[in-house]
Motif scaffolding. Sequence first.
Motif, short mmCIF file in Angstrom:
data_model
loop_
_atom_site.label_atom_id
_atom_site.label_comp_id
_atom_site.label_asym_id
_atom_site.label_seq_id
_atom_site.Cartn_x
_atom_site.Cartn_y
_atom_site.Cartn_z
N UNK A 8 8.46 -1.62 1.20
CA UNK A 8 7.16 -2.79 1.83
C UNK A 8 7.93 -4.10 2.69
N UNK A 9 7.04 -3.80 3.91
CA UNK A 9 6.80 -4.04 5.33
C UNK A 9 6.30 -4.16 5.70
N UNK A 10 5.59 -5.18 6.73
CA UNK A 10 4.57 -5.49 7.69
C UNK A 10 5.42 -4.76 8.80
N UNK A 11 4.31 -4.61 9.76
CA UNK A 11 5.00 -4.05 11.73
C UNK A 11 5.11 -5.39 11.94
N UNK A 55 0.70 -0.79 -0.23
CA UNK A 55 -0.16 0.10 0.76
C UNK A 55 0.89 1.23 0.13
N UNK A 56 0.96 2.67 -0.55
CA UNK A 56 1.71 3.50 -1.19
C UNK A 56 1.55 4.19 -0.03
N UNK A 57 0.75 4.30 0.48
CA UNK A 57 0.17 5.49 1.86
C UNK A 57 0.40 4.26 3.28
N UNK A 58 0.77 2.88 3.42
CA UNK A 58 1.43 2.11 4.51
C UNK A 58 0.18 1.14 5.23
N UNK A 59 0.58 1.02 5.69
CA UNK A 59 -0.72 -0.75 6.02
C UNK A 59 -1.92 -0.24 6.46
N UNK A 60 -2.64 -0.54 5.53
CA UNK A 60 -4.05 -0.57 5.46
C UNK A 60 -5.09 -0.68 5.18
N UNK A 61 -6.38 -0.94 5.14
CA UNK A 61 -7.55 -1.46 4.81
C UNK A 61 -8.23 -0.68 3.43
N UNK A 62 -7.98 1.42 3.78
CA UNK A 62 -8.71 1.60 2.77
C UNK A 62 -7.92 2.17 1.50
#
Lengths: 636, 119
Positions: free
Chosen positions: A570-573, A450-457
């Motif tokens: 491109x990683x996760x927390x 996700x280009x804006x960071x890890x979320x569902x929107x």
Amino acid sequence: MIRDIGAQGILNVDLSSGRTWLDEAPREDLLHFLGGRGINAKLLYERVPQGTDPLGPDNVLIFGPGTLTGTSAPSSGRTSVTCKGPATGLYLKVSVGGHLGAELKYAGHDYVVIHGRAENPVFLWIDDDSVELRDARHLWGLGTREADRLIREELGDDEIQVGLIGPAGENRVLFSCIIFSLYNSASRGGIGAVMGSKNLKAIAVRGTGGLKLAEGEQFFELALRTRKELSEDAGSESLYRWGTSGSIPPLNEMGMLASYNFSRVTIDNAERISGQYLEDEGYLTGRESCFSCSTACHRFVRTKEHAYGVVQDSGPELETMLSLGAECGIVDTEAVIKSNQLCNDYGLDVISTGHVISWAMECYEKGLLKGKQADDLDLHFGNVESQLDLIGRIALRKGLFGDLLANGTKQAAEEVGGDSWKWAIQAKGLEQSACDTRTAKSYALAFAVNPRGPDHLMTECYAEFGVTEEARALIKEITGDEEYADPTLLEKRSDIVRWHEDCYAASDALGFCAFTSTAAYAVNPRNMAKLFSYALGVDFTEEQLMTAGRRIVTLERCFNVREGARREDDVLPWRMMNDPVPEGPTQGLVTDQKTLDRLLDEYYQMHGWDPESAIPSKKTLEMLSLLGLCSEIVAD
Amino acid sequence: MPEITLRLFGFGPRASGFDTVHRSVAAGTTVRKLWENLCSSADDTELLARIDERSVVFLVNGTLIHQHKTNRTVLKDGDTVTCMVLAIGGQGYSQEGGDSWGSARQLVHQKKEHQEQSS
């Protein structure tokens, strides 16, 4: 004035000079990028050079309603707000409902681009083709509710639509939001701070015009049919009845309910923060829809016991209930209602606010935050009073601790040190929304890229759960086999993510709510393409629509590449990649680096992006007609 | 005979309540069979009879069982079966026309009226 829906008028406002001017996006751009989110992305790419300070005057803030916003297409009232984001230093798009987008269209503007920075606080008043910057010094420092009321009073028109920031945006909190139409929030990534950095308190709009459709009769007929399909959808009914927080009980049962800063996946008495409970116990006082929506999932609540004062506000939704509730160890219904109200009034993103507080609570319980460093607050999980206190401190950057937390968990963890960074549920600088990306692998991939960071929107992959016949049919359509409707599988995740990315981007660009396109499926690519065709009088296919979605996603990637983002971003927390699910049916699951690498390899290959750098190849850019615009990111 | 725990969420007059019951089921009973038995029983769960199965989420020990697999999922001793109405997304149909929640609400209303008359 009735104008052609394909006109694509851009209202430019330079706050530094006070100058305003009009221009137009070319017709070709509309067919390439569909409008809304798509044109916003192109304008951002063209107007914000690499290295621009997100909170400096050279950043732009773009309001772009979807192309079909303002029409009778169902649930098409969304507006994309786009800028370079201060939380991540990367691309930021936030989608918001309400009614402002349609009002802008009726005022004759398809996009509003804010440049520069005003010397003193101002608000922008758009009254059809009249555009005025008005003094907002008397509004600066006020909460969103009071400021909204005063603007309406000053303009003498209760029908206007207002989008505005609260004190959090003024204080450039890195997770401040913009509140639209009183109860809708453009929340993520600190978009409110960008508005605050420009000394722009509000944008107020009144439009009395209309939109002309090329083939109105066919459009209305299809819009009506799609609306009917949506209204017959069991998901829509439960959304209307309970809102998104209706899904809290099943998430808790499945061991997928983010709680205690994601250190647990269930919480006792979870039903007390569910939409069902709000209805049963009489907290729910009303419902409202965004423009042109037949679902009406937006709710209003009122406290009963008034343990934290009498509170009337918009209904806490799923993410609010989790971030300000379960994540902080709180299942006190009224406490969450109160916390939500405070966030809305200060203009704070509830997801990040909850995460910042739950992160502080975990640090406190593990001894990394104590005493004066935490302003002598008792930060044990479940402490409601401390939570309510902290929300105000953050919004106002009050004291060292409030100021620390106002910069988000990434920066705060760098200050606090030790292992605290591991408990910061963030990537790229954005706090993750509540989906457990250890369990759901399409979500894991979608969040990582996700280009804006890890979320569902930006990409909602709800279908991978295969809960309904239709979801499984969609998975079969994408992958060839409905057996891939299993979120724990790794196979075919990149196919699932790509389809949802493309569909979501198209849906955003046209102004549709993602609930109707990627959670329920009545607004599918076929219907979207037809509605777009009827509106513009063109013959636009489903394939062209999905390709346009892909073009938008790729352009957003190009923006980030130009800013220096690469595969390693491109990683996760950390917790999602290193702390296996501790309990319940999904115990032991984790999305470790090896797993993520496999998903990323497939994803980049599918997109024609270089697997080492994650930069789109020249061939890919050529294929998507983006090479001219983005040639600078291609390696020689 | 296997002993199972059955948890029903959102089927009664209260949308947020869990009804938890313990039951013995015949060996070889599948989730689908359990559901059919519930739907045909004449006790408080009669409401289930009017709710289309496609609007229901089935979990066994917290794991989602897709509806087309409910007839293949055999219950074991100690299993917990959870049945909940869809909370978001997807299409749901009522075999008798109208939406499934409409039917559910109607039955709840009828049941309440019946209870009031009885008392």
